[in-house]
Structure formats: C-alpha cells, structure tokens
Design an enzyme around this catalytic site. Sequence first.
Site, short mmCIF file in Angstrom:
data_model
loop_
_atom_site.label_atom_id
_atom_site.label_comp_id
_atom_site.label_asym_id
_atom_site.label_seq_id
_atom_site.Cartn_x
_atom_site.Cartn_y
_atom_site.Cartn_z
N LYS A 91 0.83 -1.21 0.00
CA LYS A 91 0.00 0.00 0.00
C LYS A 91 0.86 1.26 0.00
O LYS A 91 0.36 2.36 -0.25
CB LYS A 91 -0.92 0.01 1.22
CG LYS A 91 -1.93 -1.12 1.24
CD LYS A 91 -2.76 -1.08 2.51
CE LYS A 91 -3.75 -2.24 2.55
NZ LYS A 91 -4.52 -2.25 3.82
N GLY B 200 -0.29 -14.41 -7.95
CA GLY B 200 -1.50 -15.22 -7.93
C GLY B 200 -2.69 -14.50 -7.37
O GLY B 200 -3.57 -15.12 -6.77
N TYR B 201 -2.74 -13.17 -7.55
CA TYR B 201 -3.88 -12.38 -7.05
C TYR B 201 -5.04 -12.46 -8.04
O TYR B 201 -4.90 -12.90 -9.18
CB TYR B 201 -3.48 -10.92 -6.86
CG TYR B 201 -2.27 -10.71 -5.98
CD1 TYR B 201 -2.08 -11.48 -4.83
CD2 TYR B 201 -1.32 -9.74 -6.28
CE1 TYR B 201 -0.97 -11.27 -4.01
CE2 TYR B 201 -0.22 -9.53 -5.48
CZ TYR B 201 -0.05 -10.30 -4.34
OH TYR B 201 1.04 -10.10 -3.54
N ARG B 202 -6.20 -11.98 -7.60
CA ARG B 202 -7.33 -11.90 -8.52
C ARG B 202 -7.02 -10.92 -9.65
O ARG B 202 -6.23 -9.98 -9.47
CB ARG B 202 -8.58 -11.44 -7.77
CG ARG B 202 -9.24 -12.51 -6.92
CD ARG B 202 -10.67 -12.12 -6.61
NE ARG B 202 -11.24 -12.93 -5.55
CZ ARG B 202 -12.50 -12.84 -5.15
NH1 ARG B 202 -13.31 -11.95 -5.70
NH2 ARG B 202 -12.96 -13.61 -4.19
N GLY C 158 -13.21 -18.94 -5.67
CA GLY C 158 -13.26 -20.38 -5.88
C GLY C 158 -12.07 -21.06 -5.25
O GLY C 158 -11.14 -20.40 -4.77
N HIS C 159 -12.11 -22.36 -5.24
CA HIS C 159 -11.00 -23.18 -4.77
C HIS C 159 -10.84 -24.37 -5.71
O HIS C 159 -11.66 -24.59 -6.62
CB HIS C 159 -11.21 -23.64 -3.33
CG HIS C 159 -10.72 -22.66 -2.31
ND1 HIS C 159 -9.40 -22.26 -2.22
CD2 HIS C 159 -11.38 -21.98 -1.33
CE1 HIS C 159 -9.26 -21.39 -1.24
NE2 HIS C 159 -10.44 -21.19 -0.68
N ILE D 22 -11.47 -27.46 -5.83
CA ILE D 22 -12.60 -28.34 -6.17
C ILE D 22 -13.53 -27.70 -7.20
O ILE D 22 -14.08 -28.37 -8.07
CB ILE D 22 -13.37 -28.73 -4.88
CG1 ILE D 22 -14.36 -29.86 -5.18
CG2 ILE D 22 -14.08 -27.51 -4.25
CD1 ILE D 22 -14.97 -30.45 -3.93
N ASN D 23 -13.68 -26.37 -7.13
CA ASN D 23 -14.53 -25.67 -8.09
C ASN D 23 -13.90 -25.63 -9.48
O ASN D 23 -14.59 -25.82 -10.49
CB ASN D 23 -14.79 -24.24 -7.63
CG ASN D 23 -15.28 -24.15 -6.20
OD1 ASN D 23 -14.68 -23.48 -5.38
ND2 ASN D 23 -16.36 -24.83 -5.87
N ASP E 87 -4.86 -27.29 -7.95
CA ASP E 87 -3.84 -26.38 -7.42
C ASP E 87 -2.45 -26.68 -7.96
O ASP E 87 -1.72 -25.77 -8.36
CB ASP E 87 -3.80 -26.45 -5.89
CG ASP E 87 -4.85 -25.57 -5.25
OD1 ASP E 87 -5.48 -24.76 -5.96
OD2 ASP E 87 -5.05 -25.69 -4.03
#
Length: 361
Positions: free
Chosen positions: A61, A82-84, A124-125, A127-128, A154
Amino acid sequence: MAGPLSGLKIVEMAGLGPGPFAAMMLADHGAEVIRVERAGMIGVRNDPLLRNRRSISLDLKRDECREVVRRLAERADGLIEGYRPGVMERLGLGPDELLKINPKLVYGRITGWGQSGPLANEAGHDINYVAITGLLNGIGPKERPVVPINYLGDYAGGGMMLAFGMVSALLSVQRGGEGQVIDSAMSDGAALIGALTYGLKAAGLWREEREANLLDGGEPAYGIYRCLDGKFLSIGAIEPQFREALFKGLALGQGASHEEIATVIASRSRDAWVTHFAGTDACVAPVLDLEEAPVHPHNVARRTFLDLDGVFQPAPAPRYSETNTERPEPPRREGQDGPAILAKLGFGADEIQAILNREEA
C-alpha cells in the site's frame, strides 16, 4: 543454487497454493527466487513449498514498497503473482507497467478461472476449478463424485503448469523473443490433464458412469483392495502379460470379478501380498500412508524424500544426468533477507531503515 535454471532471477509475489509450488519448482532447479511477503500471511511452519528462496516483507500500500518491487522486476527474468485479476494493476505493478521498465520480463499469472471469462472475478478453490472440467464427475464410486485432495487443480493443473509456462517463455526470451504475460488458469490446466479421458470418450471408449471404465475402478484388475489387516493393495494389471501374472498369483481365472478378487485379497495382510508378488509383473504395490512412504526401500534408494529441519518432504524432481540440483535450503523467516535485498537494489541505509522500520510498525 546449482541446477539447469541457475542464473535466472524470479520475483515471487507471495500467495497460497499454486504460486508457491511453481516458485518452489523453479528454485529447486536453480533459479534465484525472491519472495515478496506481506506481514501476517497465513502459513505453515517449515512449509516445503517455501524452501529455497530469500524473503522480503513489504506493505504494497506504500509507494516506497511498490518501488522496491519495480526495482526487483527491472533486474529479474520473471515474476509470479497469484492475485485476482486487476489487483496488480491497481497497485501500479501490472504487466503493462513492469514490461515497460523490463521488456524481457516473463510475467506469470496464476488464478483459478483465468484473467478473462465470465468467472474470472469469482471466488473459488481447487474443487470448483476441477468441477467445470468434466474430470471431477468421473472421480469416485458409482454413487457420487468424491472430494479429491487439491493435487489436480492447485498443483498439477496450476503450479506445475505455471512453472512449465515460465520456463517455456524464459527460453523464448533467451532465443531473442520479448517478455510476455502467462495467463495460467487452474481450470484450464486441470482440463488439460484430462486429455486422454476426452480422447477415449471421443473414440467411444469412455462411459460417463463412474467405476465403469478401464482406469476408474471399472476394471477388476485395475483397482484398490482391502487386505486382512485393513490396509490396502493397489493393482494395475492392464496388459495381457501383467493380467496373466496377477491372476496366476491370485489363483483365479482371468475373468474374475471384483468380488472374487476382493475375497482373495482379504485373506492376507497387505505386506504378505507384497512379498507374494515380489519379482513378478503383476503390477501390485502397497498403498502407503505419509509415515510409510519416506521409508519405503525404493524411495530410500532413489532419495525420493528428504528430511529438512525435521520435515520429511519430497526431494526436487526430476533428475538430470549432467546438472545436479542441490539439497534445498529450509524456508526463511518472513522478511529475513530484507536488508540484504534492499542494499543490493541500491537503497541507502536511511531508506532501508525507513522501509523496514515502518514494515515492523
């Protein structure tokens, strides 16, 4: 670090799961990886995924901390985040900004759904991500799919695919190409792992029902059976010569059913069966737990596992005939290498103290 990637410099923006796995692979094989961490991140003590890197803790920040990342990227061959989608852009550290200061940079992005598409910004994770590939529907008993451990999405479809993409793009740069962005989606990677299954389906050799196919437990000679002691034996006798060895050892005909095989296997302990089939081509192996696996004679002989500060963990793989990989270094404390990293980037003593003191505050 020794290894075929020796000399490459990678910046890892700390995250969870597939990003650290990709960074671990690159570091295991010789790349110099600096992990940019944030104070208070969730973590596991002595996590094998964090081995072989140096660590600096930064509050992104703050302008001066973002400048540290820019300097790291300017001197690096690659960066992993690995961010959105959009997070790095909002920090002023997106690929457009960093490729301007380092046109040869390979910018690796790992997300669940990818940088584009209707689900790109959804949570999500593992499994999704696997669920939408068609593969999850085929895992488990007839009654319903089961929850798989996060190996497929993953790590196989995510982290390992990103590591492959990074090395491919880095090779392109070494051959004169420009830096570029890698959009590595776990849903894409997991789907790719299922290439054979889709090929079998197209050829009419795969049914949608679970436990109805050659490799999903539908074939009696390819499955897992409970032994007398409650432990399990894996059987993978597909080809005719292997089936012959298996059924000969079980004293059964080659048309034996699941139930007939299960009854015979249940008559002896797991290790008794391993001894019984030793030296044959029956494709039989014990199902080991996490305590047993590191001390299995084959794993010991190949040094498949190593003890690093009291943590048994998989050793670097694969192996090379000419280039050895070194024994990994244990994970560093969060921010442990901050002063040395900042000094090497050209920050003065007062600047270093200001950055690190405010970080600690």
